[in-house]
Design a protein around this motif. Structure first.
Motif, PDB file in Angstrom:
ATOM      1  N   LEU A  29       0.787  -1.147  -0.037  1.00 53.77           N
ATOM      2  CA  LEU A  29       0.121  -0.052  -0.028  1.00 53.77           C
ATOM      3  C   LEU A  29       0.830   1.341   0.032  1.00 53.77           C
ATOM      4  N   LEU A  30       1.707   1.221   0.807  1.00 63.95           N
ATOM      5  CA  LEU A  30       2.716   2.537   0.743  1.00 63.95           C
ATOM      6  C   LEU A  30       3.560   2.473  -0.587  1.00 63.95           C
ATOM      7  N   GLU A  32       2.057   1.781  -3.486  1.00 62.20           N
ATOM      8  CA  GLU A  32       1.068   2.124  -4.408  1.00 62.20           C
ATOM      9  C   GLU A  32       0.577   3.560  -4.106  1.00 62.20           C
ATOM     10  N   THR A  33       0.870   4.158  -2.926  1.00 60.36           N
ATOM     11  CA  THR A  33       0.269   5.437  -2.641  1.00 60.36           C
ATOM     12  C   THR A  33       1.511   6.502  -2.792  1.00 60.36           C
ATOM     13  N   SER A  34       2.650   5.961  -2.782  1.00 60.97           N
ATOM     14  CA  SER A  34       3.826   6.851  -2.926  1.00 60.97           C
ATOM     15  C   SER A  34       3.790   7.958  -3.881  1.00 60.97           C
ATOM     16  N   ALA A  37       4.624   6.827  -7.143  1.00 58.66           N
ATOM     17  CA  ALA A  37       3.923   5.504  -7.774  1.00 58.66           C
ATOM     18  C   ALA A  37       3.803   5.281  -9.306  1.00 58.66           C
ATOM     19  N   SER A  39       1.119   5.502 -11.037  1.00 60.86           N
ATOM     20  CA  SER A  39      -0.048   6.388 -11.606  1.00 60.86           C
ATOM     21  C   SER A  39       0.170   7.661 -11.555  1.00 60.86           C
ATOM     22  N   SER A  40       1.322   8.117 -10.962  1.00 59.30           N
ATOM     23  CA  SER A  40       1.649   9.621 -11.056  1.00 59.30           C
ATOM     24  C   SER A  40       2.678   9.853 -12.143  1.00 59.30           C
ATOM     25  N   GLU A  83      -3.518  -4.656  -8.083  1.00 67.44           N
ATOM     26  CA  GLU A  83      -3.654  -3.216  -8.370  1.00 67.44           C
ATOM     27  C   GLU A  83      -2.471  -2.337  -8.482  1.00 67.44           C
ATOM     28  N   SER A  87      -1.896  -0.837 -12.312  1.00 66.44           N
ATOM     29  CA  SER A  87      -1.477   0.705 -12.612  1.00 66.44           C
ATOM     30  C   SER A  87      -0.260   0.809 -13.297  1.00 66.44           C
TER      31      SER A  87
END
Length: 103
Positions: A29-30, A32-34, A37, A39-40, A83, A87
Motif C-alpha cells: 500500500l505504501l 501504491e500511494t507513494s 507510484a 499512477s503519477s 492493483e 497501474s
C-alpha cells in the motif's frame, strides 16, 4: 536457495501467525500511494526492487502451503499486488503509445 529455511512449513506458519501478510499488504500500500507510484506518471516502477522482493516473499510464504494460500485468497491480500501491477501496466501502455505517436 529460494527456500525460507530448512523447515519451510514452520517458517510459513510463523510468518502467518506473526502478521507477515498484513505487513506485506501495508508495504505494498505504501508503494501504491507513494509520490513516485506508477499512477503519477513517474518512471516505470520506481520501487521495482522493493516490489519484486515483496512478491518473492509472498510467493515463498504461499509455496506448497494451502493454509497460507487460502488466507491470502480469502483476505484479498493479493489485491494490492494486482492493483499495483495493473497501474504499472497502464503507465507502460501509455508510455508506449506516446512513443509510437512521437515516432
Amino acid at each position: 536457495s529460494s527456500d525460507l529455511s530448512a523447515s519451510p512449513e514452520g517458517d510459513q506458519i510463523s510468518f502467518r501467525n506473526c502478521a507477515g501478510f498484513p505487513t506485506l499488504a501495508r508495504a505494498l500500500l505504501l508503494l501504491e500511494t507513494s509520490p513516485t507510484a506508477p499512477s503519477s506518471r513517474s518512471p516505470l516502477i520506481a520501487h521495482k526492487k522493493t516490489f519484486s522482493s515483496l512478491c518473492l516473499v509472498l510467493t515463498l510464504a504461499c509455496r506448497q502451503s494451502s493454509p497460507n494460500s487460502l488466507y491470502v485468497f480469502l483476505t484479498n491480500k493479493i489485491g494490492a499486488v494486482v492493483e499495483l501491477l495493473a497501474s504499472t501496466l497502464d503507465v507502460v501502455a501509455q508510455n508506449s503509445d506516446g512513443e509510437s505517436a512521437n515516432a
